[in-house]
Scaffold this motif. Structure first.
Motif, PDB file in Angstrom:
ATOM      1  N   ASP A 156      -3.241   6.662   0.658  1.00 14.47           N
ATOM      2  CA  ASP A 156      -4.005   6.080  -0.453  1.00 14.47           C
ATOM      3  C   ASP A 156      -3.869   6.939  -1.699  1.00 14.47           C
ATOM      4  O   ASP A 156      -4.851   7.303  -2.361  1.00 14.47           O
ATOM      5  N   ASP A 199      -1.213   7.811  -5.281  1.00 14.52           N
ATOM      6  CA  ASP A 199      -0.170   7.301  -6.160  1.00 14.52           C
ATOM      7  C   ASP A 199       1.213   7.834  -5.806  1.00 14.52           C
ATOM      8  O   ASP A 199       2.222   7.173  -6.052  1.00 14.52           O
ATOM      9  N   ARG A 245       0.050  -0.271  -7.264  1.00 15.47           N
ATOM     10  CA  ARG A 245      -1.132   0.321  -6.645  1.00 15.47           C
ATOM     11  C   ARG A 245      -1.620   1.454  -7.539  1.00 15.47           C
ATOM     12  O   ARG A 245      -0.805   2.221  -8.071  1.00 15.47           O
ATOM     13  N   ARG A 281      -9.993   5.970  -9.961  1.00 16.10           N
ATOM     14  CA  ARG A 281     -10.773   4.798  -9.543  1.00 16.10           C
ATOM     15  C   ARG A 281     -11.757   4.350 -10.617  1.00 16.10           C
ATOM     16  O   ARG A 281     -12.279   3.236 -10.550  1.00 16.10           O
ATOM     17  N   THR A 339      -7.681  -1.026  -6.018  1.00 12.08           N
ATOM     18  CA  THR A 339      -6.421  -0.294  -6.159  1.00 12.08           C
ATOM     19  C   THR A 339      -5.249  -1.190  -6.534  1.00 12.08           C
ATOM     20  O   THR A 339      -4.100  -0.743  -6.512  1.00 12.08           O
ATOM     21  N   TYR A 356      -4.313   4.372  -7.116  1.00 10.16           N
ATOM     22  CA  TYR A 356      -5.255   5.035  -6.218  1.00 10.16           C
ATOM     23  C   TYR A 356      -5.976   6.224  -6.858  1.00 10.16           C
ATOM     24  O   TYR A 356      -7.160   6.440  -6.627  1.00 10.16           O
ATOM     25  N   ASP A 357      -5.252   7.024  -7.624  1.00  7.00           N
ATOM     26  CA  ASP A 357      -5.769   8.340  -7.984  1.00  7.00           C
ATOM     27  C   ASP A 357      -6.902   8.304  -8.996  1.00  7.00           C
ATOM     28  O   ASP A 357      -7.703   9.239  -9.071  1.00  7.00           O
ATOM     29  N   THR A 387       0.851  -1.178   0.000  1.00 10.46           N
ATOM     30  CA  THR A 387       0.000   0.000   0.000  1.00 10.46           C
ATOM     31  C   THR A 387       0.898   1.244   0.000  1.00 10.46           C
ATOM     32  O   THR A 387       2.109   1.161   0.169  1.00 10.46           O
TER      33      THR A 387
END
Length: 473
Positions: A269, A271, A441, A446, A426, A443-444, A265
């Protein structure tokens, strides 16, 4: 619907300690609650890496006054009727002679159900003379044959030498799993801060050494040899995955070999957040090539669960021609949150780039770009927009050619190449040519659409499929 990539509710998966027994894969793992209460081992088991049975915590933290306040990585084996669990004991407020928190090797035993373990308080293996006391972890116990001595490999550091190059895989031997005697280091390359989570296995005529580089790269690597004592050869591409995938240890069923690690992770949360320790479990399968080197991909049992095809306008074969620019085609609907995408790309002559747009807008501008770069023989994960440090044009990170540390070497000669990927929330795992894996990952962005693109060249795109996963009991 069950998750594609396992993580416990309300916590994260740290190092995975896999073991094969009675037709099941027993995936012990460090249970990271991120609450400072001490590290236990938890357990899930599976037969196919699709259906997981969660057994919960099986080796608890020893508590505030115990040397195993944190029960860190180790190994599991069965000898006769007894199961053995060797693990690292660490307490942040117990210091060794070097003034840093001490690490020791501890032991627990159990029966062949592998659920209930009895810690052995009289068993402690401390580092022999010449090794730092603060780095003595990840015991891996194995033997090369039924009549051979047991070996314990330990991630260690020499007391003297250049600080960032003292990492060594130390070795001890035993005839009874109780008394351990120091031996010559198993591998001492003199180039790493530490070599975490050592693992050794045999596949065909080759032996393999797996370790996770705890230096600049933070990645899992492998070496290969005809003999378990080396000399160890460096394959042309020695990494299993990229920066986001770490601490992979392996398990086999006789014919196949699986690498069990975690996708980290990131703080906030986001990038751009710093990578954190622990994340989501991810299983890769290794395939041995004729020369002994390893190719990596997703287990077919997992990819086969994506059985529901989603219509896409990109399914029709097309040619993207952009001799001195960029050609883009984008689907007309958003991708599902959990999805498998496959595509085939072919180019007759070297080109600059091509690949998939993921969670992009209708113009293919924002989102993620899984980019094949044949001129550089690499695959990267890029994203747009990149980090902004201000409002001026030069304060947009256009000088960063891809997401930092998300790059893999990948042979890309003219001809046909495939991309297969799975996204779940993610988590992204992409496989190029059923050989090169890049995990990340994301995140930015979705939501968004699927697209294909080519830059400075001509590319034929075909066999684009989008599939989802029905409920898995």
């Amino acid at each position: 619907m069950s998750h594609v990539f396992f993580a416990p509710t309300g916590a994260w998966v740290g190092d995975v300690i896999p073991f094969r027994h009675r037709g099941r894969f027993w995936l012990f793992y460090l249970y990271e609650a991120r609450d400072g209460t001490g590290m236990p081992w938890a357990l899930v088991s599976t037969t196919d890496f699709v259906h997981f049975h969660d057994h919960g915590v099986v080796l608890p933290s020893g508590g505030e006054d115990a040397p195993d306040f944190n029960a860190y990585t180790g190994s599991v084996l069965i000898d006769g009727d007894t199961a053995h669990l060797f693990y690292t004991g660490h307490h942040p407020r117990r210091f060794g002679p070097d003034g840093r928190p001490e690490q020791v090797v501890l032991h627990a035993v159990g029966d062949q159900e592998l659920i209930t373990w009895r810690k052995q308080p009289g068993f402690v293996v401390r580092p022999p003379a010449g090794y730092e006391t603060a780095d003595w972890r990840d015991p891996f116990v194995f033997r090369t044959g039924p009549d051979q001595a047991w070996r314990m490999l330990v991630s260690a550091r020499h007391k003297v030498g250049p600080d960032r190059r003292r990492g060594v895989i130390a070795q001890l031997t035993s005839s009874d799993l109780e008394t351990w005697e120091p031996a010559e280091p198993f591998w001492d390359p003199g180039r790493y801060l530490a070599l975490e989570c050592p693992d050794v296995f045999r596949l065909g005529d080759w032996w393999y050494l797996i370790y996770s580089e705890f230096s600049e790269s933070f990645t899992t690597r492998y070496r290969m040899a005809r003999d378990p004592d080396g000399p160890w050869q460096v394959p042309e591409s020695d990494t299993i995955d990229g920066r986001a995938y770490y601490a992979a240890k392996t398990v086999g069923d006789g014919d196949r070999r699986f690498f069990c690690g975690w996708i980290a992770t990131r703080e906030g949360d986001a990038d751009d957040g710093a990578y954190q320790w622990a994340g989501t479990m991810s299983i890769l399968e290794a395939r041995q090539r004729p020369d002994g080197t390893l190719a990596f991909g997703l287990p077919p049992e997992l990819t086969a669960t994506f059985a529901n095809e989603v219509p896409t306008v990109l399914a029709e074969p097309r040619r993207l021609a952009a001799p001195d620019g960029l050609a883009v085609a984008v689907d007309d609907v958003d991708l599902p949150t959990t999805v498998r995408v496959t595509a085939r790309f072919a180019w007759p002559e070297p080109i600059t780039e091509c690949g998939l747009l993921l969670r992009t807008d209708d113009e293919g501008e924002t989102g993620y770009r899984l980019r094949l770069e044949p001129r550089r023989n690499r695959v990267v994960l890029d994203r747009w927009p990149r980090t902004r440090t201000g409002d001026e044009q030069w304060q947009l990170s256009g000088d960063v050619p891809y997401a930092i540390e998300l790059e893999r070497p990948c042979p890309l000669p003219p001809g046909e190449h495939t991309i297969e990927l799975i996204m779940e929330d993610t988590v992204l795992v992409a496989v190029i040519d059923d050989a090169v894996v890049l995990s990340a990952r994301i995140y930015d962005h979705r939501t968004g659409r699927l697209g294909v693109f080519a830059g400075e060249g001509t590319v034929d795109v075909s066999a684009v499929t989008v599939t989802t996963r029905p409920s898995v009991p």
